[in-house]
Scaffold this active site. Structure first.
Site, PDB file in Angstrom:
ATOM      1  N   ARG A  18       0.808  -1.227   0.000  1.00 15.72           N
ATOM      2  CA  ARG A  18       0.000   0.000   0.000  1.00 15.72           C
ATOM      3  C   ARG A  18       0.841   1.278   0.000  1.00 15.72           C
ATOM      4  O   ARG A  18       0.327   2.363  -0.239  1.00 15.72           O
ATOM      5  CB  ARG A  18      -0.966  -0.005   1.199  1.00 15.72           C
ATOM      6  CG  ARG A  18      -2.169  -0.904   0.966  1.00 15.72           C
ATOM      7  CD  ARG A  18      -2.961  -1.136   2.238  1.00 15.72           C
ATOM      8  NE  ARG A  18      -2.305  -2.100   3.122  1.00 15.72           N
ATOM      9  CZ  ARG A  18      -2.773  -2.460   4.318  1.00 15.72           C
ATOM     10  NH1 ARG A  18      -3.880  -1.901   4.785  1.00 15.72           N
ATOM     11  NH2 ARG A  18      -2.143  -3.348   5.061  1.00 15.72           N
ATOM     12  N   LYS A  25       8.527  -0.812   2.800  1.00 22.66           N
ATOM     13  CA  LYS A  25       7.755   0.002   3.749  1.00 22.66           C
ATOM     14  C   LYS A  25       8.542   0.351   5.012  1.00 22.66           C
ATOM     15  O   LYS A  25       8.606   1.515   5.393  1.00 22.66           O
ATOM     16  CB  LYS A  25       6.467  -0.733   4.128  1.00 22.66           C
ATOM     17  CG  LYS A  25       5.696  -0.034   5.235  1.00 22.66           C
ATOM     18  CD  LYS A  25       4.298  -0.559   5.400  1.00 22.66           C
ATOM     19  CE  LYS A  25       4.228  -1.775   6.268  1.00 22.66           C
ATOM     20  NZ  LYS A  25       2.825  -2.144   6.565  1.00 22.66           N
ATOM     21  N   GLY A  83       2.021 -15.088   6.646  1.00 17.75           N
ATOM     22  CA  GLY A  83       1.281 -14.775   7.853  1.00 17.75           C
ATOM     23  C   GLY A  83       2.161 -14.428   9.038  1.00 17.75           C
ATOM     24  O   GLY A  83       3.313 -14.860   9.133  1.00 17.75           O
ATOM     25  N   SER A 107       5.890  -4.943  15.691  1.00 13.07           N
ATOM     26  CA  SER A 107       5.919  -4.830  14.233  1.00 13.07           C
ATOM     27  C   SER A 107       6.849  -3.709  13.781  1.00 13.07           C
ATOM     28  O   SER A 107       6.907  -2.653  14.417  1.00 13.07           O
ATOM     29  CB  SER A 107       4.520  -4.510  13.705  1.00 13.07           C
ATOM     30  OG  SER A 107       3.747  -5.666  13.724  1.00 13.07           O
ATOM     31  N   ASP A 109       6.357  -1.776  11.468  1.00  6.89           N
ATOM     32  CA  ASP A 109       5.609  -0.628  10.942  1.00  6.89           C
ATOM     33  C   ASP A 109       4.795   0.084  12.021  1.00  6.89           C
ATOM     34  O   ASP A 109       3.860   0.817  11.717  1.00  6.89           O
ATOM     35  CB  ASP A 109       4.717  -1.062   9.764  1.00  6.89           C
ATOM     36  CG  ASP A 109       3.644  -2.059  10.175  1.00  6.89           C
ATOM     37  OD1 ASP A 109       3.682  -2.558  11.323  1.00  6.89           O
ATOM     38  OD2 ASP A 109       2.752  -2.341   9.347  1.00  6.89           O
ATOM     39  N   ASN A 176      -6.890  -5.150  18.151  1.00  7.05           N
ATOM     40  CA  ASN A 176      -5.572  -5.714  18.437  1.00  7.05           C
ATOM     41  C   ASN A 176      -4.501  -4.765  17.893  1.00  7.05           C
ATOM     42  O   ASN A 176      -4.461  -4.475  16.700  1.00  7.05           O
ATOM     43  CB  ASN A 176      -5.470  -7.080  17.753  1.00  7.05           C
ATOM     44  CG  ASN A 176      -4.057  -7.634  17.747  1.00  7.05           C
ATOM     45  OD1 ASN A 176      -3.249  -7.289  18.609  1.00  7.05           O
ATOM     46  ND2 ASN A 176      -3.771  -8.498  16.780  1.00  7.05           N
ATOM     47  N   ASN A 234       0.563   1.838   7.062  1.00  7.93           N
ATOM     48  CA  ASN A 234       0.306   0.968   5.914  1.00  7.93           C
ATOM     49  C   ASN A 234       0.353   1.727   4.592  1.00  7.93           C
ATOM     50  O   ASN A 234       0.600   1.145   3.548  1.00  7.93           O
ATOM     51  CB  ASN A 234      -1.041   0.267   6.064  1.00  7.93           C
ATOM     52  CG  ASN A 234      -1.014  -0.732   7.221  1.00  7.93           C
ATOM     53  OD1 ASN A 234      -0.138  -1.590   7.292  1.00  7.93           O
ATOM     54  ND2 ASN A 234      -1.923  -0.583   8.158  1.00  7.93           N
ATOM     55  N   ARG A 339      28.540  23.626   2.688  1.00  7.79           N
ATOM     56  CA  ARG A 339      28.612  22.219   2.306  1.00  7.79           C
ATOM     57  C   ARG A 339      29.553  21.463   3.243  1.00  7.79           C
ATOM     58  O   ARG A 339      30.251  22.082   4.052  1.00  7.79           O
ATOM     59  CB  ARG A 339      29.036  22.129   0.841  1.00  7.79           C
ATOM     60  CG  ARG A 339      27.938  22.655  -0.107  1.00  7.79           C
ATOM     61  CD  ARG A 339      28.458  22.917  -1.490  1.00  7.79           C
ATOM     62  NE  ARG A 339      29.158  21.767  -2.029  1.00  7.79           N
ATOM     63  CZ  ARG A 339      30.044  21.828  -3.020  1.00  7.79           C
ATOM     64  NH1 ARG A 339      30.344  22.994  -3.580  1.00  7.79           N
ATOM     65  NH2 ARG A 339      30.635  20.738  -3.452  1.00  7.79           N
ATOM     66  N   ALA A 429      41.855  45.037  -5.044  1.00  6.08           N
ATOM     67  CA  ALA A 429      40.577  44.706  -5.683  1.00  6.08           C
ATOM     68  C   ALA A 429      40.824  44.193  -7.093  1.00  6.08           C
ATOM     69  O   ALA A 429      41.728  44.644  -7.791  1.00  6.08           O
ATOM     70  CB  ALA A 429      39.678  45.930  -5.714  1.00  6.08           C
TER      71      ALA A 429
HETATM   72  C1  UD1 Z   1      -2.163  -7.456  12.056  1.00  6.99           C
HETATM   73  C2  UD1 Z   1      -3.008  -8.352  12.977  1.00  6.99           C
HETATM   74  C3  UD1 Z   1      -4.259  -7.582  13.376  1.00  6.99           C
HETATM   75  C4  UD1 Z   1      -3.890  -6.277  14.043  1.00  6.99           C
HETATM   76  C5  UD1 Z   1      -2.952  -5.458  13.160  1.00  6.99           C
HETATM   77  C6  UD1 Z   1      -2.399  -4.277  13.931  1.00  6.99           C
HETATM   78  C7  UD1 Z   1      -2.598 -10.653  12.278  1.00  6.99           C
HETATM   79  C8  UD1 Z   1      -3.179 -11.826  11.595  1.00  6.99           C
HETATM   80  N1  UD1 Z   1      -3.383  -9.563  12.310  1.00  6.99           N
HETATM   81  O1  UD1 Z   1      -2.906  -7.215  10.877  1.00  6.99           O
HETATM   82  O2  UD1 Z   1      -5.054  -8.362  14.258  1.00  6.99           O
HETATM   83  O3  UD1 Z   1      -5.062  -5.526  14.337  1.00  6.99           O
HETATM   84  O4  UD1 Z   1      -1.821  -6.255  12.728  1.00  6.99           O
HETATM   85  O5  UD1 Z   1      -1.642  -3.424  13.130  1.00  6.99           O
HETATM   86  O6  UD1 Z   1      -1.527 -10.719  12.819  1.00  6.99           O
HETATM   87  N2  UD1 Z   1       4.522  -9.650   8.543  1.00  6.99           N
HETATM   88  C9  UD1 Z   1       5.522 -10.600   8.424  1.00  6.99           C
HETATM   89  N3  UD1 Z   1       5.263 -11.722   7.708  1.00  6.99           N
HETATM   90  C10 UD1 Z   1       4.074 -11.962   7.115  1.00  6.99           C
HETATM   91  C11 UD1 Z   1       3.040 -10.993   7.251  1.00  6.99           C
HETATM   92  C12 UD1 Z   1       3.293  -9.859   7.984  1.00  6.99           C
HETATM   93  O7  UD1 Z   1       6.623 -10.406   8.953  1.00  6.99           O
HETATM   94  O8  UD1 Z   1       3.919 -13.011   6.479  1.00  6.99           O
HETATM   95  C13 UD1 Z   1       4.791  -8.430   9.314  1.00  6.99           C
HETATM   96  C14 UD1 Z   1       4.617  -7.169   8.497  1.00  6.99           C
HETATM   97  O9  UD1 Z   1       5.846  -6.781   7.879  1.00  6.99           O
HETATM   98  C15 UD1 Z   1       4.189  -6.172   9.562  1.00  6.99           C
HETATM   99  C16 UD1 Z   1       3.459  -7.027  10.598  1.00  6.99           C
HETATM  100  O10 UD1 Z   1       3.879  -8.351  10.370  1.00  6.99           O
HETATM  101  O11 UD1 Z   1       5.306  -5.556  10.169  1.00  6.99           O
HETATM  102  C17 UD1 Z   1       1.944  -6.922  10.492  1.00  6.99           C
HETATM  103  O12 UD1 Z   1       1.537  -7.376   9.215  1.00  6.99           O
HETATM  104  P1  UD1 Z   1       0.322  -6.723   8.429  1.00  6.99           P
HETATM  105  O13 UD1 Z   1       0.177  -7.430   7.138  1.00  6.99           O
HETATM  106  O14 UD1 Z   1       0.459  -5.254   8.406  1.00  6.99           O
HETATM  107  O15 UD1 Z   1      -0.892  -7.185   9.370  1.00  6.99           O
HETATM  108  P2  UD1 Z   1      -2.306  -6.516   9.513  1.00  6.99           P
HETATM  109  O16 UD1 Z   1      -3.191  -6.966   8.408  1.00  6.99           O
HETATM  110  O17 UD1 Z   1      -2.124  -5.064   9.700  1.00  6.99           O
HETATM  111 MG    MG Z   2      -0.421  -3.618   9.366  1.00 14.80          MG
END
Ligand code: UD1
Ligand code: MG
Length: 474
Positions: A18, A25, A83, A107, A109, A176, A234, A339, A429
């Protein structure tokens, strides 16, 4: 917390589609650090035995950053199974065999999450004997987040993802935050058992909570008081909002620490900047990197400064400055461009329309107007005349110019480097200085001036100039 073994896992393997960007990101900048830098700074500040970052998308760039700035963090590669649950499973694999203790999951992000919030979660988790603790927030618009499902008695039962939720569950405003504390062994077991029966066909970390509960373990959701702390990035709208909020907080913190900031909304500070008491920041000022400003100095309006050290009681107006040092009581601008490698001594001056690079300008020396000073060293209390160019480049190589102390150079000089001007010397000068000038000498080019009598009347008859000349002669 100190005598309890724990690991922190920072998730950073997602694609971040996104953002619509070539840059991953978690590498997008927020107040001078990539998003991942904020998450890892917090993770490392917790004092955990193990900090693990899970990576997959744009692996090379992210790993490069982590190993340069957070060398104690361990990289875990997520495989093709998608996941957040799978990501944590991959992280657990790099922990020492049979690791027992607590696992914190955050996370890459979620940049504003602070050390205190995580510490409070861990303490409550351990003292209450929980198997899983989840951070939650109550949002006016919970769209997109996983919902915290509670039973009739208010007990936390499960997390349901937005896209898997019923319309009744969509009405739940408690979400969450994506920050968790788990018991390592229980987490390992539950992750191995959960499936991918959801709309995204992913292994959800969130499913661990329900599994723990079903196994008769204690789980809890702790609500964060300040929703900004859990803001996830995101897209670039969210990045803009979080950038503005963090900047407001940074400005307020510096104001409380004794800095006058006239207009926080047009002042942008990196988290790495440091400001002394009685500094004044005027509107339109951007201070980046490891910039530090000494007591009593005034910066702005409209200054952009990167990795620069400014002493006390200095003044910088409407200028661009990078990787430079500005001494106590010195003054810079307006319209100066400093600089990398510029060092201006105490009470020195770099004035209007002056560009400097790799130039050491001694205490009390001045380059006030319309000049370029590159690859030069100027002693103390010298004055460089208006419109002076240090010609440092012969088309192939760069050369140095050395100007002594108490030197007075004339207006519109060119110093053809390499060149040395002795202490107390003068130049006239309009001189193109090609030869060294010894201490106390005057350097000048003798190009005799010729005036051609009556040229205007002969060559421009009937012009206003000719008329004026004639009038003046009569
Ligand atoms: C996730 C949660 C959700 C919560 C939200 C909060 C799950 C299933 N859902 O959703 O309940 O409300 O965060 O922001 O966990 N990532 C990986 N590997 C993957 C997928 C994601 O490392 O396979 C990392 C991403 O880089 C990111 C974090 O996990 O830093 C969250 O992933 P994202 O896809 O943003 O999850 P959400 O859909 O936001
Ligand atoms: Mg997220």
């Amino acid at each position: 917390m100190s005598n309890h073994k724990f690991a922190v896992v920072v998730l950073a393997a997602g694609a971040g589609t996104r953002m619509r960007s070539q840059t991953p990101k978690v590498m997008h900048e927020l107040a001078g650090l990539p998003l991942l830098g904020h998450a890892l700074s917090t993770a490392t500040a917790l004092g955990a035995e193990h900090v693990i970052s899970v990576v997959r998308h744009e692996r090379e760039q992210i790993v490069d950053y982590i190993s340069t700035f957070y060398p104690t963090a361990v990289i875990a590669d997520q495989d093709e199974i998608p996941g957040t649950g799978r990501a944590v499973e991959c992280a657990l694999e790099v922990l020492p065999e049979g690791f027992e203790g607590t696992v914190v999951v955050t996370s890459g992000d979620v940049p504003l999450l602070d050390v205190g919030t995580i510490q409070a979660m861990v303490e409550s988790h351990i003292s209450g004997g929980y198997s899983a603790t989840v951070l939650s927030a109550v949002l006016a618009d919970p769209t997109g987040y996983g919902r915290i499902v509670r039973g009739i008695n208010g007990d936390f039962e499960a997390i349901v993802e937005h896209r898997d939720a019923t319309s009744e569950q969509h009405a739940i405003s408690e979400v969450n935050a994506g920050v968790y504390v788990f018991d390592a062994q229980a987490l390992r077991e539950k992750l191995a058992a959960i499936g991918m029966e959801n709309s995204q066909h992913e292994k959800y970390l969130t499913d661990v909570v329900a599994a723990e509960r079903e196994a008769g373990k204690k789980v809890q959701a702790l609500t964060v008081a300040d929703n900004w702390l859990i803001a996830g990035i995101n897209d670039r709208v969210q990045l803009g909002e979080v950038t503005a909020e963090l900047n407001r907080r940074l400005c307020a913190a510096w104001q409380r620490a004794g800095v006058t900031i006239l207009d926080p909304s047009s002042t942008w500070l990196d988290v790495t900047v440091s400001l002394a008491e009685d500094v004044t920041i005027l509107p339109g000022t951007i201070l980046k990197g490891f910039t530090s400003i000494g007591r009593g100095s005034t910066i702005g309006p409209e200054v952009q400064m990167v990795d620069t050290e400014v002493g006390e009681n200095a003044k910088v107006v409407k200028s661009h400055v990078s990787t430079s040092k500005i001494g106590d009581g010195a003054s810079v601008g307006p319209f100066a461009y400093l600089r990398p490698g510029t060092e201006l001594g105490a009470d020195g001056k770099i004035g209007t329309f002056v560009e400097t690079k790799n130039a050491k300008i001694g205490a009390g020396s001045k380059v006030p107007h319309l000049s370029y000073v590159g690859d030069a060293e100027i002693g103390v209390e010298s004055n460089i005349g208006a419109g002076t160019i240090f010609a440092n480049y012969d088309g192939v190589n760069k050369h140095r110019s050395v100007i002594g102390s108490h030197v007075r150079t004339g207006s519109h000089n060119t110093f053809v480097a390499p060149i040395t001007i002795g202490d107390g010397a003068y130049t006239a000068a309009g001189t193109t200085v090609r030869k060294d000038v010894a201490a106390g000498d005057l350097g000048m080019n003798v190009t005799p001036q010729r005036n051609m009598a009556g040229w205007v009347l002969q060559n421009r008859p009937g012009t206003k100039a000719a008329e004026a000349a004639e009038k003046s002669k009569n």
